[in-house]
Write an enzyme that holds these catalytic residues in place. Structure first.
Site, PDB file in Angstrom:
ATOM      1  N   ALA A  77       0.685  -1.363   0.037  1.00  0.00           N
ATOM      2  CA  ALA A  77       0.057   0.103  -0.128  1.00  0.00           C
ATOM      3  C   ALA A  77       0.842   1.269   0.112  1.00  0.00           C
ATOM      4  O   ALA A  77       2.176   1.350   0.286  1.00  0.00           O
ATOM      5  CB  ALA A  77      -0.934  -0.114   1.174  1.00  0.00           C
ATOM      6  N   ASP A  78       0.058   2.238  -0.360  1.00  0.00           N
ATOM      7  CA  ASP A  78       1.009   3.739  -0.481  1.00  0.00           C
ATOM      8  C   ASP A  78       0.109   4.749  -0.342  1.00  0.00           C
ATOM      9  O   ASP A  78      -1.309   4.648  -0.985  1.00  0.00           O
ATOM     10  CB  ASP A  78       1.686   3.772  -1.497  1.00  0.00           C
ATOM     11  CG  ASP A  78       2.400   5.111  -1.662  1.00  0.00           C
ATOM     12  OD1 ASP A  78       3.562   4.958  -0.856  1.00  0.00           O
ATOM     13  OD2 ASP A  78       2.368   6.015  -2.260  1.00  0.00           O
ATOM     14  N   THR A  79       0.331   5.573   0.836  1.00  0.00           N
ATOM     15  CA  THR A  79      -0.834   6.539   1.287  1.00  0.00           C
ATOM     16  C   THR A  79      -0.143   7.988   0.810  1.00  0.00           C
ATOM     17  O   THR A  79       0.982   8.201   1.080  1.00  0.00           O
ATOM     18  CB  THR A  79      -1.018   6.738   2.696  1.00  0.00           C
ATOM     19  OG1 THR A  79      -1.761   5.397   2.852  1.00  0.00           O
ATOM     20  CG2 THR A  79      -1.977   7.602   3.125  1.00  0.00           C
ATOM     21  N   THR A 113      -5.172   6.372  -0.676  1.00  0.00           N
ATOM     22  CA  THR A 113      -4.176   5.206  -0.306  1.00  0.00           C
ATOM     23  C   THR A 113      -4.639   4.265  -1.798  1.00  0.00           C
ATOM     24  O   THR A 113      -5.590   3.572  -1.962  1.00  0.00           O
ATOM     25  CB  THR A 113      -4.552   4.361   0.819  1.00  0.00           C
ATOM     26  OG1 THR A 113      -4.351   5.318   2.035  1.00  0.00           O
ATOM     27  CG2 THR A 113      -3.820   3.254   1.121  1.00  0.00           C
ATOM     28  N   GLY A 114      -3.472   3.631  -2.454  1.00  0.00           N
ATOM     29  CA  GLY A 114      -3.433   2.476  -3.292  1.00  0.00           C
ATOM     30  C   GLY A 114      -2.857   1.330  -2.705  1.00  0.00           C
ATOM     31  O   GLY A 114      -2.075   1.394  -1.809  1.00  0.00           O
TER      32      GLY A 114
END
Length: 196
Positions: A77-79, A113-114
């Site tokens: 994940a990446d935010t 978020t991805g």
């Protein structure tokens, strides 16, 4: 079919994140996981929207596993925090953190978020967006927060679950947990989908 995800019927999840907040959210979701970290270059091509950037970096983190965990679900994940067309990543230092919070003060920003899930060759990418409304801050509030909480590992220089979130956020449109770092409701649905 059992729609309740728990440790009984879900393949082990590998969480590729050192974020204690993401780890805590998975624990609260009653999921069995282990943490495996890989070094990943988090750069991205120019011209992407915040949504595309978050998903791009989440997928990049997943690709680092390169088939290592075929029978396990790898969760990356990446935010990202975005205001106007500016991306606010993790701050470089205290001065940078203060500057970011001054930018966010009294305004609405977007938290994206991805997430990427990989399992047995399947890749499932999605994202969630929340709008966060901050009241105006006095400079001294921002300086004190940065000195005490040192939010240097957080996009946008703040944690919603910390002092500044508790006293400064007027409202949120969208998922609260997405702002923490993992959109848990969407994640639950996608975990069910990827196993079927």
């Amino acid at each position: 079919m059992n729609h309740h995800l728990s440790t009984m019927n879900t393949p082990k999840i590998i969480l590729a994140s050192k974020s204690p907040r993401r780890q805590e959210l998975l624990r609260l979701m009653d999921l069995d996981f282990e943490i495996v970290l890989k070094e990943v270059d988090e750069s991205y091509p120019d011209g992407l929207t915040p949504e595309e950037i978050a998903v791009y970096i989440a997928e990049k983190k997943a690709l680092a596993f390169d088939g290592d965990a075929y029978n396990q679900i790898v969760l990356t994940a990446d935010t990202i925090v975005a205001i106007d067309n500016q991306i606010l990543g993790k701050p470089n230092d205290a001065a940078h953190a203060i500057e970011m919070l001054q930018t966010l003060s009294g305004r609405v920003h977007r938290v994206v978020t991805g997430v990427c899930l990989t399992y047995q060759g399947k890749v499932n990418k999605f994202y969630d967006v929340s709008e966060v409304f901050f009241r105006p801050f006095k400079d001294q509030e921002i300086i004190s927060y940065v000195e005490k909480y040192k939010p240097f590992d957080k996009a946008g220089s703040y944690g919603i679950q910390e002092w500044i979130g508790l006293v400064g956020i007027q409202r949120i449109n969208g998922s609260y947990t997405n702002v923490v770092g993992l959109p848990t409701e969407k994640l639950h649905q996608q975990l069910l989908a990827i196993q079927n």
